[in-house]
Design a protein around this motif. Structure first.
Motif, PDB file in Angstrom:
ATOM      1  N   THR A  57       1.223  -0.680   0.219  1.00 55.04           N
ATOM      2  CA  THR A  57      -0.190  -0.142  -0.483  1.00 55.04           C
ATOM      3  C   THR A  57       1.163   1.206  -0.136  1.00 55.04           C
ATOM      4  O   THR A  57       0.467   2.557  -0.537  1.00 55.04           O
ATOM      5  N   ALA A  58       1.694   1.293   0.824  1.00 64.80           N
ATOM      6  CA  ALA A  58       2.882   2.494   1.266  1.00 64.80           C
ATOM      7  C   ALA A  58       3.238   2.681  -0.506  1.00 64.80           C
ATOM      8  O   ALA A  58       3.886   3.366  -1.406  1.00 64.80           O
ATOM      9  N   LEU A  59       3.843   1.352  -1.250  1.00 65.69           N
ATOM     10  CA  LEU A  59       4.475   1.360  -2.520  1.00 65.69           C
ATOM     11  C   LEU A  59       3.678   1.755  -3.668  1.00 65.69           C
ATOM     12  O   LEU A  59       3.929   3.226  -4.440  1.00 65.69           O
ATOM     13  N   MET A  60       2.507   1.963  -3.490  1.00 65.48           N
ATOM     14  CA  MET A  60       1.458   2.457  -4.004  1.00 65.48           C
ATOM     15  C   MET A  60       1.294   4.232  -4.170  1.00 65.48           C
ATOM     16  O   MET A  60       1.344   4.088  -5.208  1.00 65.48           O
ATOM     17  N   ALA A  61       0.683   4.218  -2.785  1.00 64.23           N
ATOM     18  CA  ALA A  61       1.337   5.736  -2.995  1.00 64.23           C
ATOM     19  C   ALA A  61       2.147   6.272  -2.761  1.00 64.23           C
ATOM     20  O   ALA A  61       1.938   7.913  -4.050  1.00 64.23           O
ATOM     21  N   PRO A  68      -7.242  -0.964  -8.424  1.00 68.91           N
ATOM     22  CA  PRO A  68      -7.949  -1.539 -10.009  1.00 68.91           C
ATOM     23  C   PRO A  68      -9.747  -1.125  -9.956  1.00 68.91           C
ATOM     24  O   PRO A  68     -10.173  -0.541  -8.027  1.00 68.91           O
ATOM     25  N   ARG A  69     -10.394  -0.817 -10.582  1.00 73.15           N
ATOM     26  CA  ARG A  69     -11.685  -1.583 -10.262  1.00 73.15           C
ATOM     27  C   ARG A  69     -12.654  -1.525 -11.449  1.00 73.15           C
ATOM     28  O   ARG A  69     -12.205  -2.737 -11.604  1.00 73.15           O
ATOM     29  N   GLY A  70     -13.672  -1.676 -10.362  1.00 75.76           N
ATOM     30  CA  GLY A  70     -14.600  -2.750 -11.775  1.00 75.76           C
ATOM     31  C   GLY A  70     -14.988  -4.041 -11.432  1.00 75.76           C
ATOM     32  O   GLY A  70     -14.183  -4.071 -10.412  1.00 75.76           O
ATOM     33  N   ARG A  74     -13.856  -6.428  -8.245  1.00 72.93           N
ATOM     34  CA  ARG A  74     -14.205  -7.816  -7.629  1.00 72.93           C
ATOM     35  C   ARG A  74     -13.281  -9.807  -7.704  1.00 72.93           C
ATOM     36  O   ARG A  74     -13.441  -9.926  -6.639  1.00 72.93           O
ATOM     37  N   LEU A  75     -13.539  -9.526  -8.541  1.00 73.79           N
ATOM     38  CA  LEU A  75     -12.487 -10.626  -9.188  1.00 73.79           C
ATOM     39  C   LEU A  75     -10.753 -10.542  -8.242  1.00 73.79           C
ATOM     40  O   LEU A  75     -11.159 -11.509  -7.095  1.00 73.79           O
ATOM     41  N   LEU A  76     -10.204  -9.148  -8.064  1.00 72.60           N
ATOM     42  CA  LEU A  76      -8.845  -9.522  -6.982  1.00 72.60           C
ATOM     43  C   LEU A  76      -9.469 -10.066  -5.308  1.00 72.60           C
ATOM     44  O   LEU A  76      -9.038 -10.430  -5.055  1.00 72.60           O
ATOM     45  N   VAL A  77     -10.275  -9.204  -5.671  1.00 68.09           N
ATOM     46  CA  VAL A  77     -11.198  -9.023  -3.705  1.00 68.09           C
ATOM     47  C   VAL A  77     -11.562 -11.063  -3.738  1.00 68.09           C
ATOM     48  O   VAL A  77     -11.170 -11.583  -2.493  1.00 68.09           O
ATOM     49  N   LEU A  78     -11.545 -11.154  -4.271  1.00 67.47           N
ATOM     50  CA  LEU A  78     -12.498 -12.685  -4.429  1.00 67.47           C
ATOM     51  C   LEU A  78     -11.315 -13.770  -4.844  1.00 67.47           C
ATOM     52  O   LEU A  78     -11.372 -14.445  -3.934  1.00 67.47           O
ATOM     53  N   MET A  79      -9.664 -13.335  -5.279  1.00 66.01           N
ATOM     54  CA  MET A  79      -9.171 -14.274  -5.406  1.00 66.01           C
ATOM     55  C   MET A  79      -8.411 -14.247  -3.813  1.00 66.01           C
ATOM     56  O   MET A  79      -7.589 -15.569  -3.494  1.00 66.01           O
ATOM     57  N   GLY A  80      -7.988 -13.129  -3.455  1.00 64.12           N
ATOM     58  CA  GLY A  80      -7.624 -12.609  -2.095  1.00 64.12           C
ATOM     59  C   GLY A  80      -8.160 -13.667  -1.260  1.00 64.12           C
ATOM     60  O   GLY A  80      -7.600 -14.701   0.329  1.00 64.12           O
ATOM     61  N   ALA A  81      -9.489 -12.792  -0.895  1.00 67.83           N
ATOM     62  CA  ALA A  81     -10.329 -13.395   0.177  1.00 67.83           C
ATOM     63  C   ALA A  81     -10.345 -14.403   0.494  1.00 67.83           C
ATOM     64  O   ALA A  81     -10.712 -15.659   1.465  1.00 67.83           O
ATOM     65  N   ALA A 180      -5.616  -3.499 -14.859  1.00 68.97           N
ATOM     66  CA  ALA A 180      -4.805  -4.405 -13.508  1.00 68.97           C
ATOM     67  C   ALA A 180      -3.612  -4.445 -13.727  1.00 68.97           C
ATOM     68  O   ALA A 180      -3.354  -5.521 -14.228  1.00 68.97           O
ATOM     69  N   GLY A 181      -3.002  -3.510 -12.902  1.00 71.74           N
ATOM     70  CA  GLY A 181      -1.246  -4.029 -13.592  1.00 71.74           C
ATOM     71  C   GLY A 181      -0.678  -5.242 -11.380  1.00 71.74           C
ATOM     72  O   GLY A 181      -1.320  -4.890 -11.160  1.00 71.74           O
ATOM     73  N   PRO A 182       0.580  -5.361 -12.353  1.00 73.33           N
ATOM     74  CA  PRO A 182       0.910  -6.029 -11.049  1.00 73.33           C
ATOM     75  C   PRO A 182       1.092  -5.917  -9.389  1.00 73.33           C
ATOM     76  O   PRO A 182       0.534  -6.219  -8.984  1.00 73.33           O
ATOM     77  N   LEU A 183       1.525  -5.013  -9.235  1.00 75.26           N
ATOM     78  CA  LEU A 183       1.284  -3.963  -8.802  1.00 75.26           C
ATOM     79  C   LEU A 183      -0.208  -3.544  -7.699  1.00 75.26           C
ATOM     80  O   LEU A 183       0.107  -4.139  -6.759  1.00 75.26           O
ATOM     81  N   ALA A 184      -0.628  -3.083  -8.304  1.00 79.08           N
ATOM     82  CA  ALA A 184      -2.606  -2.812  -7.946  1.00 79.08           C
ATOM     83  C   ALA A 184      -2.968  -4.375  -7.095  1.00 79.08           C
ATOM     84  O   ALA A 184      -3.488  -4.632  -6.973  1.00 79.08           O
ATOM     85  N   SER A 185      -2.950  -5.227  -8.248  1.00 83.43           N
ATOM     86  CA  SER A 185      -2.906  -6.338  -8.654  1.00 83.43           C
ATOM     87  C   SER A 185      -2.794  -7.234  -7.404  1.00 83.43           C
ATOM     88  O   SER A 185      -3.692  -7.863  -6.284  1.00 83.43           O
ATOM     89  N   THR A 186      -2.005  -7.184  -7.222  1.00 84.62           N
ATOM     90  CA  THR A 186      -0.894  -8.020  -6.284  1.00 84.62           C
ATOM     91  C   THR A 186      -0.816  -7.252  -4.517  1.00 84.62           C
ATOM     92  O   THR A 186      -1.625  -7.732  -3.302  1.00 84.62           O
ATOM     93  N   THR A 187      -1.544  -5.576  -4.176  1.00 86.27           N
ATOM     94  CA  THR A 187      -1.380  -5.343  -3.346  1.00 86.27           C
ATOM     95  C   THR A 187      -3.075  -5.177  -2.958  1.00 86.27           C
ATOM     96  O   THR A 187      -3.485  -5.634  -1.644  1.00 86.27           O
ATOM     97  N   THR A 188      -3.847  -5.621  -4.063  1.00 81.96           N
ATOM     98  CA  THR A 188      -5.247  -5.819  -3.918  1.00 81.96           C
ATOM     99  C   THR A 188      -5.519  -7.372  -3.071  1.00 81.96           C
ATOM    100  O   THR A 188      -6.250  -7.490  -1.690  1.00 81.96           O
ATOM    101  N   VAL A 189      -4.812  -8.271  -3.570  1.00 78.26           N
ATOM    102  CA  VAL A 189      -5.335  -9.945  -3.046  1.00 78.26           C
ATOM    103  C   VAL A 189      -4.053  -9.885  -1.915  1.00 78.26           C
ATOM    104  O   VAL A 189      -5.671 -10.517  -1.002  1.00 78.26           O
TER     105      VAL A 189
END
Length: 326
Positions: A57-61, A68-70, A74-81, A180-189
């Motif tokens: 999260t700090a790296l994204m800031a 990611p949006r839309g 939703r898919l990334l949250v599902l993949m992580g959770a 959805a880039g690698p950094l944003a995807s990883t952070t969301t997961v």
């Protein structure tokens, strides 16, 4: 006449996936060290995902990376959770019951599962080489697990379950858009997985490492085996696709087995070594089969049921392959 050279994009993808495999391969060793210091599965996983989520999260800031949006969100949250929590929980729990090398070999039946599922999703009969690879993997797993079947069936079942869950995780990740880039995807997961484990603490109080070595190992699961490993995997997956990425990741059980031998003096019987070789050979066979049957990816559109199957090769002008991500 000069020898053919891999395109830079392909070579970069291969190196990224190999780096991810090495990082993931060390995770079982880090976890075992943390367990030996008094930590339990819930404590190690909470440290792993919370440290990774804060750092990402700090790296994204810092880099002003958009979230990611839309549908991607939703898919990334599902993949992580669901996906990553399920895979990590079964994998790490298996490490408490059976040797790390055995967990790695059983877990790495997933590349063949990815190839088979890709063929099923494409609605075609798997190639003969793919079927042969599947039989080889089944025999290999049987040989590896055979000597310990009477010892701990649950540990073996958990390692295999981790492979099945991770197969779904990779296939789901290949449905992400290029936005959805690698950094944003990883952070969301990682944030989604952290939320699940933090909530689980209300029902089960985690045990944390009792010494500096244990804490260092637990943090290493976050930095080495999560931050570095997942970002590299997302980036490589975007360049290569799901099935090739899964096949190249077969380096992970080799890394785990070597480190387990060096750190814990774990060993495999001759039959288990043969079984491990068969599993690795099956992965190579599945990758070769994917390459032989490669076809151009279908363009996105409303009539399309989903992204190109993992084993399809995209043409250079269309190589904006969806990414996904241990």
């Amino acid at each position: 006449m000069t020898a053919p050279v891999l395109p830079r994009r392909t070579a970069t993808g291969v190196l990224l996936i190999l780096g991810s495999a090495v990082s993931f391969g060390a995770m079982a060793i880090f976890a075992r060290i943390a367990y030996d210091s008094g930590a339990d599965v819930h404590g190690v996983l909470l440290i792993r995902f919370s440290v990774a989520a804060i750092a990402l999260t700090a790296l994204m800031a810092i880099t002003s990376t958009p979230w990611p949006r839309g549908r991607d969100l939703r898919l990334l949250v599902l993949m992580g959770a669901v996906g990553y929590v399920g895979q990590s929980l079964t994998y790490f729990t298996a490490l408490t019951r059976i040797p790390a090398g055995l967990v790695a070999v059983l877990f790495y039946t997933y590349p063949v599962l990815v190839a088979i599922c890709g063929a099923v999703l494409a609605r075609r009969v798997p190639a003969l080489l793919t079927l042969a690879a599947t039989c080889m993997a089944t025999l290999g797993v049987a040989l590896v697990a055979g000597p310990t079947l009477e010892g701990d069936l649950l540990g073996i079942a958990l390692a295999v379950a981790a492979a099945v869950i991770y197969t779904g995780y990779i296939l789901a990740g290949s449905h992400l858009s290029g936005a959805a880039g690698p950094l944003a995807s990883t952070t969301t997961v990682c944030l989604a997985a952290t939320g699940v484990y933090a909530g689980a603490c209300l029902a089960h109080a985690p045990s944390f490492p009792g010494n500096l070595a244990g804490w260092s190992a637990a943090v290493a699961t976050a930095v080495v085996s999560t931050l570095i490993a997942i970002i590299a995997f997302f980036a490589g997956l975007r360049l290569l696709g799901a099935a090739p990425s899964a096949a190249i990741s077969s380096a992970e059980p080799v890394v785990t087995s070597v480190l387990a031998f060096l750190v814990f003096a774990e060993d495999l019987s001759p039959l288990q070594i043969i079984g491990a070789a068969l599993v690795c050979a099956s992965v190579i066979g599945a990758a070769a089969s994917s390459g032989r049957r490669a076809t151009p990816a279908a363009p996105p559109g409303p009539c399309r049921r989903g992204p190109a199957p993992a084993h399809r090769r995209v043409t250079p002008q269309r190589r904006r392959h969806p990414q996904g991500e241990t």
